[in-house]
Design a protein around this motif. Structure first.
Motif, PDB file in Angstrom:
ATOM      1  N   ASP A 166       0.885  -1.167   0.000  1.00 37.38           N
ATOM      2  CA  ASP A 166       0.000   0.000   0.000  1.00 37.38           C
ATOM      3  C   ASP A 166       0.924   1.219   0.000  1.00 37.38           C
ATOM      4  O   ASP A 166       2.126   1.103  -0.309  1.00 37.38           O
ATOM      5  CB  ASP A 166      -0.925  -0.044   1.231  1.00 37.38           C
ATOM      6  N   GLY A 168       3.590   3.705   0.452  1.00 32.90           N
ATOM      7  CA  GLY A 168       4.914   3.658   1.075  1.00 32.90           C
ATOM      8  C   GLY A 168       5.554   2.281   1.178  1.00 32.90           C
ATOM      9  O   GLY A 168       6.649   2.151   1.731  1.00 32.90           O
ATOM     10  N   THR A 210      -4.072  -2.290  -9.853  1.00 35.41           N
ATOM     11  CA  THR A 210      -4.973  -1.269  -9.310  1.00 35.41           C
ATOM     12  C   THR A 210      -5.184  -0.156 -10.339  1.00 35.41           C
ATOM     13  O   THR A 210      -6.321   0.224 -10.630  1.00 35.41           O
ATOM     14  CB  THR A 210      -4.418  -0.712  -7.978  1.00 35.41           C
ATOM     15  N   ASN A 337      -7.849   5.315  -1.357  1.00 32.35           N
ATOM     16  CA  ASN A 337      -8.904   4.918  -0.430  1.00 32.35           C
ATOM     17  C   ASN A 337      -9.372   6.138   0.352  1.00 32.35           C
ATOM     18  O   ASN A 337      -8.550   6.903   0.870  1.00 32.35           O
ATOM     19  CB  ASN A 337      -8.370   3.868   0.547  1.00 32.35           C
TER      20      ASN A 337
HETATM   21  P1  NAD Z   1       2.610   4.734  -3.392  1.00 31.24           P
HETATM   22  O1  NAD Z   1       3.366   4.896  -2.139  1.00 31.24           O
HETATM   23  O2  NAD Z   1       3.127   3.837  -4.443  1.00 31.24           O
HETATM   24  O3  NAD Z   1       2.343   6.172  -4.062  1.00 31.24           O
HETATM   25  C1  NAD Z   1       1.757   7.228  -3.357  1.00 31.24           C
HETATM   26  C2  NAD Z   1       1.898   8.506  -4.155  1.00 31.24           C
HETATM   27  O4  NAD Z   1       1.226   9.549  -3.459  1.00 31.24           O
HETATM   28  C3  NAD Z   1       3.343   8.957  -4.330  1.00 31.24           C
HETATM   29  O5  NAD Z   1       3.512   9.523  -5.610  1.00 31.24           O
HETATM   30  C4  NAD Z   1       3.487  10.027  -3.242  1.00 31.24           C
HETATM   31  O6  NAD Z   1       4.514  10.960  -3.504  1.00 31.24           O
HETATM   32  C5  NAD Z   1       2.112  10.648  -3.310  1.00 31.24           C
HETATM   33  N1  NAD Z   1       1.804  11.431  -2.110  1.00 31.24           N
HETATM   34  C6  NAD Z   1       2.084  11.126  -0.823  1.00 31.24           C
HETATM   35  N2  NAD Z   1       1.710  12.142  -0.024  1.00 31.24           N
HETATM   36  C7  NAD Z   1       1.184  13.087  -0.818  1.00 31.24           C
HETATM   37  C8  NAD Z   1       0.636  14.364  -0.596  1.00 31.24           C
HETATM   38  N3  NAD Z   1       0.567  14.880   0.629  1.00 31.24           N
HETATM   39  N4  NAD Z   1       0.171  15.061  -1.657  1.00 31.24           N
HETATM   40  C9  NAD Z   1       0.252  14.569  -2.899  1.00 31.24           C
HETATM   41  N5  NAD Z   1       0.756  13.361  -3.183  1.00 31.24           N
HETATM   42  C10 NAD Z   1       1.210  12.624  -2.152  1.00 31.24           C
HETATM   43  O7  NAD Z   1       1.131   4.278  -2.926  1.00 31.24           O
HETATM   44  P2  NAD Z   1       0.021   3.552  -3.801  1.00 31.24           P
HETATM   45  O8  NAD Z   1       0.164   2.094  -3.595  1.00 31.24           O
HETATM   46  O9  NAD Z   1       0.004   4.126  -5.185  1.00 31.24           O
HETATM   47  O10 NAD Z   1      -1.300   3.992  -3.023  1.00 31.24           O
HETATM   48  C11 NAD Z   1      -1.948   5.225  -3.293  1.00 31.24           C
HETATM   49  C12 NAD Z   1      -3.394   5.136  -2.803  1.00 31.24           C
HETATM   50  O11 NAD Z   1      -4.054   4.057  -3.464  1.00 31.24           O
HETATM   51  C13 NAD Z   1      -3.561   4.856  -1.299  1.00 31.24           C
HETATM   52  O12 NAD Z   1      -4.748   5.489  -0.856  1.00 31.24           O
HETATM   53  C14 NAD Z   1      -3.765   3.362  -1.253  1.00 31.24           C
HETATM   54  O13 NAD Z   1      -4.454   2.946  -0.081  1.00 31.24           O
HETATM   55  C15 NAD Z   1      -4.601   3.170  -2.500  1.00 31.24           C
HETATM   56  N6  NAD Z   1      -4.594   1.808  -3.029  1.00 31.24           N
HETATM   57  C16 NAD Z   1      -3.452   1.179  -3.395  1.00 31.24           C
HETATM   58  C17 NAD Z   1      -3.491  -0.113  -3.910  1.00 31.24           C
HETATM   59  C18 NAD Z   1      -2.258  -0.832  -4.398  1.00 31.24           C
HETATM   60  O14 NAD Z   1      -2.410  -1.915  -5.001  1.00 31.24           O
HETATM   61  N7  NAD Z   1      -1.065  -0.307  -4.229  1.00 31.24           N
HETATM   62  C19 NAD Z   1      -4.732  -0.780  -4.032  1.00 31.24           C
HETATM   63  C20 NAD Z   1      -5.902  -0.115  -3.656  1.00 31.24           C
HETATM   64  C21 NAD Z   1      -5.818   1.182  -3.165  1.00 31.24           C
END
Ligand code: NAD
Length: 436
Positions: A166, A168, A210, A337
């Protein structure tokens, strides 16, 4: 039972009895408000509603880590299992400074509804550690991950609770968890996590799943609204796993990406950002905001930039009462989410914006995680075409189930999606009965 008072500015009449351990968190209150909204439109047993309004199990652990400079630092970690009714619980592990018990509990609850909508044999779970991974060395993150795994060892397992990446965390994090767990039990156990590297039993297409699922939903919503991808534009907040793949897949389908951003800043180019070049730029370790062929904008401007599709793909509660009426999109596709607060939802209700709610929109990740778990258990290997084909099938089926219910019952897409998910778990709880 009388209601427990909760210190909340947004106190309202809860159909369920609030639990103060979790409801001091705004994100958990938000998840409960959504559950209450669903309870008003579906027939659900009060006792079952009460059981679904709190997690089944929540574990808080201290994680001491030897830092590179010899100091010992102690981090706080969480694993929350919302429901174990339908099978093992399933959900991501998040590393972010703002992680707390309530946030993780809310995310675990949303995972239950998401698995319910997709008809997967899982309950919802989530985990997290309050840490900024960018401030730690690779060695420190590895030690943190392994010690966390050790601390939650008693509540995880391929038949009990299966983690995935997820915010980070990534496939390397999953590899360390898989290794630590396997060393403890004495044999290789790839099925204890999903979203692993391919060479350790990971599933082809999981990393992209995703973002791909988000794109399937957007293209389907565009059909509903008679919009052509080739004439459409998108703004994406977050350029991590979900955001970057959503950009790539949308661009591949002809949608022009006009703005995007990450935690360090945001950029815009109304003629279209070259997503492949931006992906290379970021992969080289450069900052997204320094990408040469775009102007830097304030991160808040992402939400007010006119576009066909707005995809929040970073953090929760970024669409709120102060910016909801300023959105200039036709479709709000929730890759992240919980990106939209209930107050914003109310403001958006008559805006004409088509919302694809998170529990549906980002369900591609857990769906391919399910494929990965099934393949690991059976020691089968599917091809990427098989994975993508099955993902598309399940995403479109869920999209149309939600859309049909929304239309028939005149519900918002969010309430319709949540209703399907909540109802599935509620029915299973009723069938199983209450032990003892
Ligand atoms: P990730 O860590 O790969 O990417 C997160 C991104 O958001 C990065 O580019 C980061 O720099 C950016 N970010 C962080 N803080 C920020 C802020 N304050 N303002 C703007 N951008 C910011 O994470 P991810 O896996 O891509 O997850 C992103 C979202 O998707 C989360 O809500 C996670 O719960 C949801 N999600 C992820 C998955 C998955 O398969 N990875 C599945 C379902 C939902």
């Amino acid at each position: 039972m009388s209601a427990v008072p909760v210190s909340s500015a947004n106190h309202h009449d809860f159909p369920h009895t609030p639990n103060p351990v979790f409801e001091n968190s705004p994100t958990f209150r938000m998840a409960c408000r959504q559950l209450d909204a669903v309870a008003e439109v579906i027939d659900v047993d009060k006792g079952v509603l009460q059981r679904m309004s709190v997690p089944k199990r929540a574990l808080v652990v201290s994680i001491p880590v030897r830092m590179d400079d010899g100091r010992t630092e102690v981090f706080t970690g969480y694993r929350v299992q919302h429901s174990l009714t339908s099978g093992p619980s399933k959900g991501g592990l998040r590393y972010h400074p703002s992680v707390d018990l309530g946030e993780v509990a809310a995310l675990a609850m949303w995972m239950s509804w998401k698995c319910g909508i997709m008809n997967l044999p899982f309950g919802g779970a989530k985990g997290g550690i309050g840490v900024d991974p960018a401030a730690l060395s690779r060695g420190e993150i590895e030690r943190l991950t392994r010690r966390f795994t050790e601390e939650v060892l008693n509540v995880i397992g391929p038949r009990m609770d299966v983690m995935a990446p997820d915010l980070g965390t990534d496939e390397q994090t999953m590899a360390w968890i898989m290794d630590t767990y396997s060393m403890k039990i004495g044999y290789a156990c790839p099925e204890v996590v999903t979203g692993k590297p391919i060479e350790l039993g990971g599933c082809v297409g999981r990393r992209e799943a995703t973002g791909r699922g988000v794109t399937y939903c957007i293209l389907e919503a565009m059909k509903e609204l008679n919009l052509r991808p080739s004439e459409s534009t998108a703004v994406v907040q977050g350029f991590g796993n979900v955001g970057s793949v959503a950009c790539q897949e949308l661009a591949r389908n002809g949608v022009k990406i006009v703005a995007t951003g990450d935690r360090y800043g945001a950029i815009r180019n109304l003629k279209g950002i070259d997503v492949a070049a931006l992906t290379r730029h970021v992969a080289e370790g450069k900052l997204l905001k320094d990408f040469p062929n775009a102007e830097e904008i304030s991160p808040a401007d992402l939400f007010t930039t006119p576009c066909t599709v707005l995809v929040p793909a970073a953090l929760e509660r970024v669409v709120h009462k102060d910016n909801a009426t300023k959105l200039r999109c036709r479709i709000l596709a929730e890759g992240a989410n919980g990106p939209t607060t209930p107050e914003a939802d109310e403001l958006l209700a008559d805006s004409g914006i088509f919302i694809v709610p998170d529990v549906l929109c980002n369900a591609g990740g857990v769906t391919v995680s399910y494929f990965e778990w099934v393949q690991d258990i059976q020691q089968f290997l599917w091809t990427e075409d098989e994975v993508n084909q099955r993902l598309k099938e399940l995403m479109l089926r869920a999209f149309h189930q939600v859309r049909t219910l929304a239309r028939e019952r005149k519900l918002s897409m969010r309430t319709a999606g949540l209703s399907l998910g909540v109802q599935k778990i509620a029915k299973e709880k009723m069938r199983r009965g209450l032990y003892p």
